[in-house]
Scaffold this motif. Structure first.
Motif, short mmCIF file in Angstrom:
data_model
loop_
_atom_site.label_atom_id
_atom_site.label_comp_id
_atom_site.label_asym_id
_atom_site.label_seq_id
_atom_site.Cartn_x
_atom_site.Cartn_y
_atom_site.Cartn_z
N GLY A 218 0.78 -1.32 -0.03
CA GLY A 218 -0.13 0.01 -0.04
C GLY A 218 0.81 1.19 -0.02
O GLY A 218 0.40 2.23 0.12
N LYS A 219 1.98 1.17 -0.17
CA LYS A 219 2.84 2.30 -0.03
C LYS A 219 3.54 2.65 -1.45
O LYS A 219 3.99 1.63 -2.08
N ARG A 220 3.82 3.74 -1.70
CA ARG A 220 4.57 4.17 -3.06
C ARG A 220 6.04 3.72 -2.79
O ARG A 220 6.55 3.97 -1.82
N VAL A 221 6.66 3.23 -3.94
CA VAL A 221 8.13 3.01 -3.86
C VAL A 221 8.80 4.39 -3.86
O VAL A 221 9.85 4.51 -3.01
N THR A 222 8.51 5.46 -4.55
CA THR A 222 8.99 6.72 -4.42
C THR A 222 8.53 7.58 -3.57
O THR A 222 7.47 7.76 -3.21
N MET A 223 9.54 7.96 -2.72
CA MET A 223 9.31 9.12 -1.61
C MET A 223 9.50 10.56 -2.02
O MET A 223 10.63 10.74 -2.71
N GLN A 224 8.69 11.65 -1.72
CA GLN A 224 8.71 12.94 -2.19
C GLN A 224 9.81 13.65 -1.17
O GLN A 224 9.38 14.23 -0.26
N TYR A 225 11.01 13.51 -1.49
CA TYR A 225 12.27 14.02 -0.61
C TYR A 225 12.28 15.72 -1.23
O TYR A 225 12.24 16.02 -2.42
N PRO A 226 12.34 16.63 -0.33
CA PRO A 226 12.73 16.59 1.02
C PRO A 226 11.58 16.50 2.09
O PRO A 226 11.42 16.44 3.15
N GLU A 227 10.27 16.70 1.55
CA GLU A 227 9.02 16.57 2.22
C GLU A 227 9.07 15.28 3.27
O GLU A 227 8.49 15.03 4.23
N GLU A 228 9.27 14.17 2.33
CA GLU A 228 9.08 12.61 3.06
C GLU A 228 10.72 12.48 3.40
O GLU A 228 11.41 12.43 2.61
N TRP B 169 17.53 18.66 8.54
CA TRP B 169 17.23 18.02 9.79
C TRP B 169 15.92 17.64 10.10
O TRP B 169 15.46 16.92 10.90
N ASP B 170 15.07 17.73 9.15
CA ASP B 170 13.78 17.27 9.39
C ASP B 170 13.69 15.54 9.30
O ASP B 170 14.28 14.91 8.64
N GLY B 171 12.81 15.31 10.40
CA GLY B 171 13.00 13.75 10.64
C GLY B 171 13.38 13.43 12.04
O GLY B 171 13.43 12.35 12.30
N GLY B 172 13.87 14.65 12.80
CA GLY B 172 13.76 14.11 14.21
C GLY B 172 15.37 13.57 14.48
O GLY B 172 15.53 12.89 15.55
N PHE B 173 16.47 14.08 13.72
CA PHE B 173 17.59 13.14 13.91
C PHE B 173 18.38 14.11 14.96
O PHE B 173 19.57 13.39 15.27
N ASP B 174 17.97 14.86 15.56
CA ASP B 174 18.62 15.64 16.91
C ASP B 174 17.97 15.04 18.32
O ASP B 174 18.49 15.76 19.27
N ALA B 175 17.21 13.95 18.31
CA ALA B 175 16.53 13.47 19.14
C ALA B 175 17.59 12.51 20.02
O ALA B 175 18.75 12.13 19.55
N ALA B 176 17.48 12.82 21.35
CA ALA B 176 18.39 11.97 22.15
C ALA B 176 18.81 10.58 21.76
O ALA B 176 19.88 10.23 21.63
N GLU B 177 17.83 9.68 21.25
CA GLU B 177 18.09 8.54 20.66
C GLU B 177 18.69 8.34 19.44
O GLU B 177 19.61 7.28 19.20
N ASP B 178 18.77 9.51 18.97
CA ASP B 178 19.12 9.44 17.43
C ASP B 178 20.87 10.31 17.33
O ASP B 178 21.14 10.28 16.27
N THR B 179 21.16 11.07 18.47
CA THR B 179 22.31 11.98 18.12
C THR B 179 23.48 11.31 19.01
O THR B 179 24.53 11.42 18.31
N SER B 180 23.58 10.80 20.11
CA SER B 180 24.79 10.02 20.55
C SER B 180 24.78 8.96 21.64
O SER B 180 23.47 8.86 22.07
N GLY B 181 25.45 8.44 22.02
CA GLY B 181 25.61 7.36 23.06
C GLY B 181 24.98 5.96 22.63
O GLY B 181 24.75 5.15 23.29
N TRP B 182 24.85 5.88 21.29
CA TRP B 182 24.23 4.43 20.79
C TRP B 182 25.34 3.72 20.65
O TRP B 182 26.65 3.93 20.71
N MET B 183 25.19 2.50 20.02
CA MET B 183 25.93 1.17 20.21
C MET B 183 26.99 1.37 19.55
O MET B 183 27.29 1.77 18.35
N ARG B 184 28.19 0.73 20.02
CA ARG B 184 29.39 0.26 19.44
C ARG B 184 29.39 -0.95 19.18
O ARG B 184 28.63 -1.78 19.70
N ALA B 185 30.41 -1.59 18.66
CA ALA B 185 30.40 -3.05 18.34
C ALA B 185 30.87 -3.64 19.70
O ALA B 185 30.62 -4.79 20.04
N THR B 186 31.44 -3.05 20.74
CA THR B 186 31.80 -3.45 21.98
C THR B 186 30.86 -3.08 22.94
O THR B 186 31.04 -3.27 24.36
N ALA B 187 29.71 -2.45 22.68
CA ALA B 187 28.62 -2.29 23.63
C ALA B 187 27.68 -3.34 23.99
O ALA B 187 28.07 -4.49 23.25
#
Length: 230
Positions: free
Chosen positions: A22-32, A155-173
């Protein structure tokens, strides 16, 4: 398939035909903006401790491990009266050339103080070489702990949220080693505080049975001890 069949596919997409989901293959960037995976490697940030001190100590390990040689660091001794970082030295010069960076995340792995991490931001483009070379002032998080937002970044898309910015996993995490599951491994960060412990990766049934047998025998093997990180 003849070349006319190829035009048929194109016409269906142009006419608005949707996929089975039910979803289009092509996304309308940068709106999507397409959602990014949890471990997506994007634009870097330089982090600070909760008291505002910089985490970077100018050790240059990130520059030394970089396979693309896109990182340039120079350390300087801290002012005893007004130190920039908790260590003896701090990163006086810090530059990343994004015309070379391959976002391998090895700099994050090498950093002993968790100073550099990668966001999920990948929507940025440059019109000149100078903009592509990020300086310390551009990489260092602000007084709220969030990354600087530069004019050529989307930056649209919430990439500065806490879970998206820092402190996420390393291979040794914890998600890479079952022995560290449930253990808080990251230091407190400005704007975010101390993060919760990382969860583990799901293990398949065969590996779970192997670990249970090893535990019942009073020992373990190397494959069972490491929580499924490949």
């Amino acid at each position: 398939m003849g070349y006319l069949d190829g035009f048929k596919v194109t016409f269906k997409k142009w006419a608005g035909t949707r996929t089975d989901s039910g979803k289009r293959v092509t996304m309308q960037y940068p709106e999507e903006v397409r959602p990014k995976p949890e471990r997506f490697h994007g634009r870097h940030v330089l982090n600070r401790y909760e008291d505002g001190m910089e985490k970077c100590i100018g050790c240059e390990l990130c520059a030394g491990v970089c396979p693309a040689r896109c990182i340039y660091v120079r350390g300087r001794d801290n002012d005893p009266q007004e130190p920039t970082s908790p260590g003896e030295r701090y990163g006086f010069v810090y530059e990343i050339n994004y015309l070379r960076c391959i976002h391998c995340d090895l700099c994050v792995e090498a950093c002993p103080t968790e100073a550099i991490t990668e966001t999920k931001l990948f929507e940025f483009a440059f019109t000149n070489r100078e903009d592509a070379i990020y300086t310390k002032d551009e990489l260092l998080v602000g007084d709220d702990g969030r990354p600087q937002k530069l004019p050529w970044e989307h930056w649209d898309g919430g990439f500065d949220a806490a879970e998206d910015t820092s402190g996420w996993m390393r291979a040794t995490a914890p998600s890479g080693d079952a022995r560290f599951e449930g253990i808080i491994a990251w230091a407190g960060e400005l704007g975010y505080g101390v993060r919760d412990a990382e969860g583990g990766q799901p293990l398949d049934a065969a590996l779970l049975q192997e670990r249970e047998r090893a535990g019942a025998a009073g020992g373990h093997d190397d494959d069972g001890a490491h929580g499924g990180h490949h």
